[in-house]
Design a protein around this motif. Structure first.
Motif, mmCIF file in Angstrom:
data_model
loop_
_atom_site.group_PDB
_atom_site.id
_atom_site.type_symbol
_atom_site.label_atom_id
_atom_site.label_comp_id
_atom_site.label_asym_id
_atom_site.label_seq_id
_atom_site.Cartn_x
_atom_site.Cartn_y
_atom_site.Cartn_z
ATOM 1 N N ALA A 1 0.982 -1.109 0.053
ATOM 2 C CA ALA A 1 0.256 -0.111 0.026
ATOM 3 C C ALA A 1 0.806 1.180 -0.048
ATOM 4 O O ALA A 1 0.479 2.127 -0.664
ATOM 5 C CB ALA A 1 -0.973 0.017 1.295
ATOM 6 N N LYS A 2 2.006 1.256 0.590
ATOM 7 C CA LYS A 2 2.836 2.213 0.791
ATOM 8 C C LYS A 2 3.531 2.664 -0.588
ATOM 9 O O LYS A 2 3.654 3.649 -1.096
ATOM 10 C CB LYS A 2 3.977 2.091 1.968
ATOM 11 N N VAL A 3 3.809 1.458 -1.266
ATOM 12 C CA VAL A 3 4.648 1.643 -2.699
ATOM 13 C C VAL A 3 3.588 2.171 -3.516
ATOM 14 O O VAL A 3 3.941 3.192 -4.435
ATOM 15 C CB VAL A 3 4.967 0.210 -3.170
ATOM 16 N N VAL B 1 19.729 -4.218 -5.088
ATOM 17 C CA VAL B 1 19.387 -4.069 -6.631
ATOM 18 C C VAL B 1 19.867 -2.768 -7.267
ATOM 19 O O VAL B 1 19.593 -1.551 -6.640
ATOM 20 C CB VAL B 1 17.863 -4.130 -6.784
ATOM 21 N N GLY B 2 21.047 -2.835 -8.034
ATOM 22 C CA GLY B 2 21.556 -1.728 -8.462
ATOM 23 C C GLY B 2 22.247 -0.766 -7.663
ATOM 24 O O GLY B 2 22.304 0.362 -7.736
ATOM 25 N N GLY B 3 22.875 -1.557 -6.677
ATOM 26 C CA GLY B 3 23.498 -0.966 -5.509
ATOM 27 C C GLY B 3 22.857 -0.326 -4.540
ATOM 28 O O GLY B 3 23.228 0.411 -3.696
ATOM 29 N N VAL B 4 21.405 -0.616 -4.619
ATOM 30 C CA VAL B 4 20.439 -0.252 -3.572
ATOM 31 C C VAL B 4 19.888 -1.172 -2.712
ATOM 32 O O VAL B 4 19.444 -2.170 -3.191
ATOM 33 C CB VAL B 4 19.311 0.923 -4.319
ATOM 34 N N SER B 5 19.936 -1.006 -1.403
ATOM 35 C CA SER B 5 19.313 -1.996 -0.520
ATOM 36 C C SER B 5 17.858 -2.001 -0.535
ATOM 37 O O SER B 5 17.174 -1.081 -0.749
ATOM 38 C CB SER B 5 19.942 -1.725 0.882
ATOM 39 N N THR B 6 17.299 -3.156 -0.831
ATOM 40 C CA THR B 6 15.754 -3.249 -0.902
ATOM 41 C C THR B 6 15.329 -4.513 -0.164
ATOM 42 O O THR B 6 15.867 -5.307 0.219
ATOM 43 C CB THR B 6 15.539 -3.449 -2.312
ATOM 44 N N THR B 7 13.819 -4.590 0.199
ATOM 45 C CA THR B 7 13.332 -5.590 0.846
ATOM 46 C C THR B 7 12.502 -6.325 -0.504
ATOM 47 O O THR B 7 11.629 -5.606 -1.368
ATOM 48 C CB THR B 7 12.196 -5.067 1.731
ATOM 49 N N HIS B 8 12.709 -7.723 -0.335
ATOM 50 C CA HIS B 8 12.114 -8.313 -1.522
ATOM 51 C C HIS B 8 10.713 -8.836 -0.917
ATOM 52 O O HIS B 8 10.602 -9.625 -0.104
ATOM 53 C CB HIS B 8 12.925 -9.461 -1.859
ATOM 54 N N ASP C 1 12.826 -0.174 -2.133
ATOM 55 C CA ASP C 1 13.827 0.636 -1.520
ATOM 56 C C ASP C 1 13.324 1.123 -0.143
ATOM 57 O O ASP C 1 12.184 1.207 -0.040
ATOM 58 C CB ASP C 1 14.586 1.359 -2.357
ATOM 59 N N GLY C 2 14.325 2.146 0.546
ATOM 60 C CA GLY C 2 13.947 2.827 1.566
ATOM 61 C C GLY C 2 12.984 3.757 1.389
ATOM 62 O O GLY C 2 12.477 4.299 2.434
ATOM 63 N N ARG C 3 12.717 4.406 0.211
ATOM 64 C CA ARG C 3 11.560 5.380 -0.133
ATOM 65 C C ARG C 3 10.482 4.845 -0.383
ATOM 66 O O ARG C 3 9.463 5.447 -0.839
ATOM 67 C CB ARG C 3 12.413 6.201 -1.217
ATOM 68 N N GLN C 4 10.178 3.471 -0.440
ATOM 69 C CA GLN C 4 9.080 2.901 -0.850
ATOM 70 C C GLN C 4 8.850 2.939 -2.121
ATOM 71 O O GLN C 4 7.540 2.989 -2.740
ATOM 72 C CB GLN C 4 7.836 3.466 0.036
ATOM 73 N N LEU C 5 9.892 3.034 -2.939
ATOM 74 C CA LEU C 5 9.979 3.012 -4.450
ATOM 75 C C LEU C 5 10.366 1.421 -5.065
ATOM 76 O O LEU C 5 11.529 0.926 -4.450
ATOM 77 C CB LEU C 5 10.689 4.321 -5.087
ATOM 78 N N PRO C 6 9.788 0.984 -6.092
ATOM 79 C CA PRO C 6 10.167 -0.196 -6.545
ATOM 80 C C PRO C 6 11.565 -0.151 -7.246
ATOM 81 O O PRO C 6 11.332 0.771 -8.106
ATOM 82 C CB PRO C 6 9.031 -0.636 -7.442
ATOM 83 N N ARG C 7 12.389 -0.860 -6.903
ATOM 84 C CA ARG C 7 13.624 -0.758 -7.695
ATOM 85 C C ARG C 7 13.775 -2.053 -8.864
ATOM 86 O O ARG C 7 14.265 -1.946 -9.891
ATOM 87 C CB ARG C 7 14.923 -1.230 -6.808
ATOM 88 N N LYS C 8 12.803 -2.884 -8.449
ATOM 89 C CA LYS C 8 12.639 -4.168 -9.655
ATOM 90 C C LYS C 8 11.496 -4.651 -9.337
ATOM 91 O O LYS C 8 10.725 -4.823 -8.414
ATOM 92 C CB LYS C 8 13.726 -5.211 -9.303
ATOM 93 N N MET C 9 10.781 -5.237 -10.305
ATOM 94 C CA MET C 9 9.576 -5.902 -10.298
ATOM 95 C C MET C 9 9.612 -6.813 -11.403
ATOM 96 O O MET C 9 10.092 -6.823 -12.410
ATOM 97 C CB MET C 9 8.381 -4.787 -11.090
ATOM 98 N N SER C 10 8.893 -8.018 -11.207
ATOM 99 C CA SER C 10 8.800 -9.081 -12.069
ATOM 100 C C SER C 10 7.295 -9.823 -11.817
ATOM 101 O O SER C 10 7.000 -9.956 -10.799
ATOM 102 C CB SER C 10 9.717 -10.120 -11.799
ATOM 103 N N MET C 11 6.702 -10.100 -13.145
ATOM 104 C CA MET C 11 5.375 -10.817 -12.936
ATOM 105 C C MET C 11 5.477 -11.807 -13.982
ATOM 106 O O MET C 11 6.035 -11.800 -15.134
ATOM 107 C CB MET C 11 4.245 -9.840 -13.414
ATOM 108 N N ALA C 12 4.740 -13.120 -13.466
ATOM 109 C CA ALA C 12 4.737 -14.107 -14.754
ATOM 110 C C ALA C 12 3.442 -14.851 -14.225
ATOM 111 O O ALA C 12 2.917 -14.991 -13.311
ATOM 112 C CB ALA C 12 5.896 -15.248 -14.233
#
Length: 293
Positions: free
Chosen positions: A53-55, A186-193, A234-245
């Protein structure tokens, strides 16, 4: 063309199909019981849902983004794969540039394509069209093409805005089983998966009226009823990577991954020189004489 409908056109123009992504939590989560119960992996479900929801809220304010898109689709026993670079401006006016250096179709490498969308004009650069038109670029006016030939590129673009993290994030909030699976860089940025699935019909209810109407047309044509997703946040609640299948065994077989490299960076997207653009209405069955500006 309204901005929301335009996003579908822009994506379809780029030949997009389906994709998303998000992120979450620590690899070894606390397994202490919490009200409402925990999901596998020790992550309390509402926490992961709150993260999505935050994203969704954060991406709603985006003005532009850059991304690398990889896609694989399979139909009738033939697999198509490509990787391209996408520059996309959402505000104040819609514009897009999508470049695919080459494509792999059925195990064979074929020439790529370039596409530029500015306002209601779509410009395409590909060898097959250049051979027919005699110029590097072919231009199409959405409004004039529909009037002269009946072709509605807005409808053709229903699946196209999948690169747009704003719409994608809304759809992900329909997931009932989203969970955190760890932290990654991801791309040098710490993220939550984060990982999960959602039903397409549920996801459509998360979209605004115009978005939903356009996506429903696309859904009926694709036959896709469920999607699995991964998203790295990432820490700003922005998606650094998305994958859908699509799920294993589904037809069509489809997977798309977006890796975002910049948000809200200034983008300069302009139409090709007029001298290099052929009128595409004839090639599309129009017969009109509109010359792209």
């Amino acid at each position: 063309m309204t901005p929301k409908a335009g996003r579908y056109v822009a994506g379809a123009a780029a030949g997009l199909a389906v994709a998303l992504s998000l992120t979450a939590c620590k690899g070894t989560a606390d397994k202490a019981a919490a009200p409402g119960g925990d999901k596998p992996g020790g992550v309390h479900l509402p926490t992961a849902q709150d993260a999505l929801a935050k994203v969704s809220s954060q991406t709603a304010g985006l003005k532009s983004f850059r991304a690398t898109m990889s896609m694989s689709t399979g139909a009738s026993g033939q697999q198509t794969r490509f990787t391209g670079k996408l520059a996309y401006r959402l505000k104040p006016t819609l514009a897009m540039k999508f470049v695919i250096p080459s494509m792999n179709v059925g195990g064979r490498t074929s020439p790529g394509i370039s596409e530029i969308l500015v306002g209601n004009e779509l410009y395409m650069k590909m060898p097959a069209l250049a051979a027919r038109s005699g110029k590097p670029w072919v231009g199409l006016s959405f409004d004039k093409l529909k009037k002269s030939s009946g072709l509605d590129l807005k409808a053709m673009g229903d699946q196209g805005s999948q690169g747009d993290p704003t719409m994608n994030a809304k759809m992900l909030t329909a997931s009932k089983d989203v969970r955190s699976v760890g932290t990654e860089t991801v791309g040098g940025v710490s993220t939550t998966h984060y990982q999960g699935t959602f039903a397409m019909q549920d996801a459509l209810t998360k979209l605004d009226g115009e978005q939903r109407a356009q996506a429903q047309k696309s859904l009926g044509q694709s036959g896709i009823d469920k999607m699995a997703f991964d998203i790295w946040v990432d820490g700003r609640q922005l998606p650094r990577k998305m994958s859908m299948a699509t799920p294993p065994g589904a037809k069509p077989d489809m997977k798309m991954t977006m890796t975002y490299t910049a948000f809200n960076a200034p983008l300069s997207i302009t139409a090709p020189p007029k001298s290099q653009v052929a009128d595409g209405s004839d090639l599309m069955g129009g017969g009109g004489a509109n010359q792209p500006a």
